[in-house]
Design an enzyme around this catalytic site. Structure first.
Site, PDB file in Angstrom:
ATOM      1  N   GLY A  38       0.831  -1.196   0.000  1.00  0.00           N
ATOM      2  CA  GLY A  38       0.000   0.000   0.000  1.00  0.00           C
ATOM      3  C   GLY A  38       0.865   1.244   0.000  1.00  0.00           C
ATOM      4  N   LEU A  39       0.234   2.392  -0.153  1.00  0.00           N
ATOM      5  CA  LEU A  39       0.953   3.657  -0.171  1.00  0.00           C
ATOM      6  C   LEU A  39       1.629   3.938   1.165  1.00  0.00           C
ATOM      7  CD1 LEU A  39      -1.706   5.916  -1.953  1.00  0.00           C
ATOM      8  CD2 LEU A  39       0.507   5.226  -2.914  1.00  0.00           C
ATOM      9  N   SER A  40       2.647   4.775   1.136  1.00  0.00           N
ATOM     10  CA  SER A  40       3.249   5.253   2.373  1.00  0.00           C
ATOM     11  C   SER A  40       2.185   6.003   3.171  1.00  0.00           C
ATOM     12  CB  SER A  40       4.417   6.202   2.051  1.00  0.00           C
ATOM     13  OG  SER A  40       4.967   6.737   3.228  1.00  0.00           O
ATOM     14  N   GLY A  41       2.063   5.678   4.449  1.00  0.00           N
ATOM     15  CA  GLY A  41       1.061   6.326   5.282  1.00  0.00           C
ATOM     16  C   GLY A  41      -0.263   5.605   5.337  1.00  0.00           C
ATOM     17  N   SER A  42      -0.391   4.514   4.594  1.00  0.00           N
ATOM     18  CA  SER A  42      -1.662   3.768   4.592  1.00  0.00           C
ATOM     19  C   SER A  42      -1.850   2.962   5.869  1.00  0.00           C
ATOM     20  CB  SER A  42      -1.737   2.841   3.373  1.00  0.00           C
ATOM     21  OG  SER A  42      -0.684   1.884   3.406  1.00  0.00           O
ATOM     22  N   GLY A  43      -0.741   2.650   6.552  1.00  0.00           N
ATOM     23  CA  GLY A  43      -0.833   1.909   7.808  1.00  0.00           C
ATOM     24  C   GLY A  43      -0.245   0.516   7.767  1.00  0.00           C
ATOM     25  N   SER A  45       2.899  -0.818   8.087  1.00  0.00           N
ATOM     26  CA  SER A  45       3.815  -1.195   9.169  1.00  0.00           C
ATOM     27  C   SER A  45       3.119  -1.186  10.519  1.00  0.00           C
ATOM     28  CB  SER A  45       5.018  -0.247   9.198  1.00  0.00           C
ATOM     29  OG  SER A  45       5.793  -0.381   8.027  1.00  0.00           O
ATOM     30  N   SER A 112       5.927  -1.777  -2.202  1.00  0.00           N
ATOM     31  CA  SER A 112       5.922  -2.711  -3.344  1.00  0.00           C
ATOM     32  C   SER A 112       4.878  -2.301  -4.377  1.00  0.00           C
ATOM     33  CB  SER A 112       5.697  -4.152  -2.874  1.00  0.00           C
ATOM     34  OG  SER A 112       4.719  -4.274  -1.872  1.00  0.00           O
TER      35      SER A 112
END
Length: 208
Positions: A38-43, A45, A112
């Site tokens: 998913g996009l950076s900031g999507s959650g 991690s 990814s």
């Protein structure tokens, strides 16, 4: 001078006496690769770590492979060019495969962004060993959250080749799990994902 293909042809895989199946039986659950994209900031991690905590509480052998953390060591030599992103995913998949062979449930959290590379990662595992989790979230919400300040830097031109701004993110065509975090909390997301993972690894309450 030998080519790489000639070198590889002379290398023989050495089987281990302790098999993956034996490790799974000893652990009381199946090993799996759970791939969060998913996009950076999507959650990705944050959710992966929260899921890890829930699995660990149940005695499950689990480990998170976080994309940012890997770039501090294993993938420290890679840039964010498309070729290096491919290599980033390849290395992560190979490490994850070793962990799965060792009997662990692996939670990989990487942007990814390219569908072809995610499918290539999947191909390194047995058909039922790999689960793709698409952590969906609007670009606007991800940019609003911006927990690491990356979108702000990207908008200023300080971070080139940033996914969602300079490079596209290809949404998964057929993810095993899709969770929209635009209006969901981490806890709500975990409540949706966790039961599915527990079923996939064949873990049963009270058997540990």
């Amino acid at each position: 001078m030998k080519s790489n293909s000639q070198d590889a042809a002379s290398i023989v895989w050495h089987p281990q006496l302790v098999t993956k199946q034996a490790r799974n039986q000893s652990n009381g659950h199946k090993s799996r690769m759970i791939w969060f994209t998913g996009l950076s900031g999507s959650g990705k991690s944050t959710i992966a770590n929260a899921v890890q905590a829930e699995l660990f509480k149940r005695g499950i052998q689990v480990y998170v492979l976080d994309g940012d953390n890997l770039r501090h060591g294993l993938n420290a030599d890679l840039s964010f060019s498309m070729e290096d992103r491919k290599e980033n995913i390849r290395r992560t998949a190979e490490v994850g495969k070793l962990f799965v062979d060792a009997g662990l449930v692996v939670l990989a959290a990487l942007i990814s962004p390219v569908e072809e590379e995610r499918q290539r990662a999947r191909s390194r595992f047995a058909e039922d060993e790999f689960l793709e989790v698409y952590v969906s979230c609007t670009l606007q919400e991800c940019e609003k959250r911006d927990p690491k300040g990356l979108y702000k830097k990207a908008r200023k031109g300080e971070i080139p080749q940033f996914t969602g701004i300079h490079q596209p993110y290809e949404e998964p065509k057929n993810p095993d799990i899709c969770i929209d975090t635009t209006d969901r909390t981490v806890e709500q997301s975990v409540q949706i994902i966790l039961p599915i993972i527990l079923e996939k690894i064949a873990w049963k309450e009270g058997e540990q």
